[in-house]
Scaffold this active site. Structure first.
Site, PDB file in Angstrom:
ATOM      1  N   GLU A 164       0.854  -1.188   0.000  1.00 53.07           N
ATOM      2  CA  GLU A 164       0.000   0.000   0.000  1.00 53.07           C
ATOM      3  C   GLU A 164       0.888   1.236   0.000  1.00 53.07           C
ATOM      4  O   GLU A 164       2.110   1.156   0.167  1.00 53.07           O
ATOM      5  CB  GLU A 164      -0.946   0.001   1.197  1.00 53.07           C
TER       6      GLU A 164
ATOM      7  N   LYS B 128       2.582   4.806   1.095  1.00 57.35           N
ATOM      8  CA  LYS B 128       3.009   5.525   2.298  1.00 57.35           C
ATOM      9  C   LYS B 128       2.672   6.991   2.072  1.00 57.35           C
ATOM     10  O   LYS B 128       3.288   7.656   1.250  1.00 57.35           O
ATOM     11  CB  LYS B 128       4.512   5.340   2.535  1.00 57.35           C
TER      12      LYS B 128
ATOM     13  N   ARG C 170       1.160  10.017  11.016  1.00 54.36           N
ATOM     14  CA  ARG C 170       0.536   8.785  11.490  1.00 54.36           C
ATOM     15  C   ARG C 170      -0.296   9.101  12.725  1.00 54.36           C
ATOM     16  O   ARG C 170       0.171   9.768  13.659  1.00 54.36           O
ATOM     17  CB  ARG C 170       1.649   7.788  11.819  1.00 54.36           C
TER      18      ARG C 170
END
Length: 549
Positions: free
Chosen positions: A228, A230, A235
């Site tokens: 997937e 980044k 985060r």
């Protein structure tokens, strides 16, 4: 303070992680509550004092010594706490009348003493302590210990006091407050686990290792991994649940567990469910991901008003589902969690909480192409917000920390520019004797004349040998000083060129160049290149236009 100051002093000179851990364990075993709990809080960054600031310390030393002497000493030493500790004069006749304070006493008084009385309290302590204890006290006040101990290492040392794993400490950590007496009682077997009945707790995040693109593809099977994107945001963890009184509790956490809910109330309002999501916080408007610089306008704020929220609407691109309706999903394989996540997000049907898409490739060559050209897989605005790939083992449980061989991050190749060193400043901690923080610039035509305009700052990326080379150059080529900042010669023939690596560019009204670099670091020294041949602002403008197209 004697035991705590001795610990900090020993830690600051010890480079080995295992030795630091042993020192911490020994201190925690020998010290009593609540001193050891406050020491642990200081090491993990969980102590703050609203009235104790560096400006207060500067005012105290200004009353005790010549200001010019302090200025020269600070410039030489490079660390405020160490400079004051060394310069502070012994109090005449007070050696026997003033006793050295204990750590718990210091913390309690720093928390409770009013702003007007605090200078006298700190000055009295400084009079009663020796140089090492003064240094430790001042480090405690300023909050920057810089002794090479991470929060994770400190928690590992706590776990070693008993038969627990560091991850068990992480699980309960964010429900505890200094001096952590219930934590020590649990670790030492004197009580059960601390009460962690928070309906929206922070769960320690799982992190990735950088992919070694030369070695790892040779030993790892590509089809064992889920790929997937980044994303270039921050985060976060979004948690929500219902407390014992039936009230909804929702929180947004940073990767390190800091509660940032008040800065993003628009995201918190979306959390009307019993679950914990792991994802990336982005600014998204009209379905398009906006540059990281837009997200920065909302970061590090205590609150966000309606105008700011309307101009910079936040959203979460979700990676993982950690809990659902009271069930801990972290032990499940990644693919099973992913399936539950897809179903859960479909049930929400909220574009502000969308799924991070899978990259449908099956071999290393395709991974490399996706990393190199995300625009072949994504719309332009999304492609420009990608900073690489994430590769996750399909059977990997969600494990706190950075477990080996489970998750990998393969960031895109950094951009490179040759820039001229303009200013330098001493570092902190072990680097306080070196000029290790650098401002660099590129050329721009101004009224028919080439001038340097700053485009970034960096303080890492170089080797120890390169640090010594730059430090020597700064000392021998300083042409002006602005407090602790040295202006270095940037003559077109005699200056120093640095090859700077960075992740991206954004427009900025805060910088003279009009541009801001993302994560700049020194890639190498260009002794082979004259400053006159360094890059120009037009090169960066072209790069910015190309990456945002």
């Amino acid at each position: 303070m004697l035991a705590f100051s001795s610990l900090l002093d020993r830690l600051s000179f010890e480079p080995r992680r295992s030795a630091k851990e042993a020192m911490l364990c020994d201190y925690l075993r020998r010290s009593a509550d609540p001193d050891r709990g406050y020491a642990l809080a200081a090491l993990t960054g969980d102590l703050t004092f609203k009235n104790a600031k560096p400006a207060l310390l500067r005012a105290l030393i200004a009353d005790r010594t010549d200001p010019r002497l302090f200025e020269l000493s600070y410039d030489f030493v490079g660390d405020l706490s160490e400079t004051i500790a060394l310069l502070w004069p012994a109090a005449k006749g007070s050696g026997d009348s003033v006793s050295a304070p204990g750590l718990a006493e210091v913390v309690t008084k720093l928390e409770l003493t009013g702003k007007s009385e605090l200078p006298g309290v700190i000055a009295g302590w400084l009079d009663a302590l020796d140089e090492t204890e003064r240094w430790a006290l001042l480090k405690l006040v300023t909050g920057g210990l810089r002794v090479g101990v991470s929060a994770r290492l400190a928690k590992t040392a706590v776990a070693r006091l008993g038969d627990l794993e560091p991850n068990q400490i992480e699980e309960v950590w964010h429900g505890l407050k200094p001096p952590f007496e219930s934590l020590f009682a649990w670790v030492e077997g004197r009580a059960g686990p601390p009460d962690t009945s928070d309906p929206a707790p922070f769960r320690p995040v799982m992190l990735a290792h950088p992919l070694d693109e030369e070695k790892d593809p040779e030993i790892l099977n590509a089809d064992e991994f889920f790929a997937e994107w980044k994303w270039d945001g921050i985060r976060i963890q979004a948690a929500s649940g219902v407390d014992k009184a039936g009230n909804r509790v929702s929180r947004l956490y940073s990767r390190t567990g800091e509660d940032i809910s008040r800065a993003f109330p628009d995201v918190v309002d979306l959390l009307d469910f019993d679950a914990t999501l792991d994802g990336e916080l982005l600014i998204v408007s009209d379905g398009k991901v906006r540059p990281f610089s837009d997200l920065q306008r909302r970061l590090n704020r205590k609150t966000a008003g309606p105008k700011l929220i309307a101009e910079y609407p936040a959203a979460v691109r979700v990676y993982d589902l950690l809990s659902l309706e009271g069930e801990d999903l972290r032990p499940l394989p990644f693919l099973e969690r992913r399936g539950k996540l897809e179903s859960f997000l479909r049930s929400l049907d909220n574009p502000k909480l969308d799924l991070s898409p899978e990259i449908h490739v099956s071999n290393w060559a395709d991974y490399a192409q996706a990393r190199k050209a995300p625009a072949e897989f994504l719309p332009g605005s999304d492609a420009s917000a990608v900073e690489g790939l994430m590769l996750k083992r399909r059977d990997a449980p969600y494990v706190p920390g950075r477990p080996k061989g489970q998750w990998f991050k393969w960031k895109r190749e950094p951009f490179l520019v040759d820039a001229v060193l303009m200013y330098a400043q001493r570092g902190h901690g072990k680097r306080s004797s070196f000029y290790s923080d650098y401002t660099f610039g590129v050329w721009r035509a101004d009224a028919g004349e080439d001038v340097l305009v700053p485009v970034g700052k960096a303080y890492f990326g170089f080797t120890d040998e390169e640090l010594r080379e730059i430090d020597c150059f700064v000392r021998n080529n300083t042409i002006n000083r602005f407090g602790p900042v040295c202006e270095v010669t940037h003559d077109p023939e005699a200056g120093l060129v640095l090859e700077v690596a960075f992740e991206g560019l954004n427009r900025s009204t805060r910088h003279k160049s009009g541009l801001a670099m993302r994560f700049p670091r020194i890639s190498r020294l260009r002794w082979d290149k004259k400053p006159a041949d360094a890059d120009r602002i037009a090169t960066l403008e072209t790069l910015l236009t190309a990456t945002q197209a």
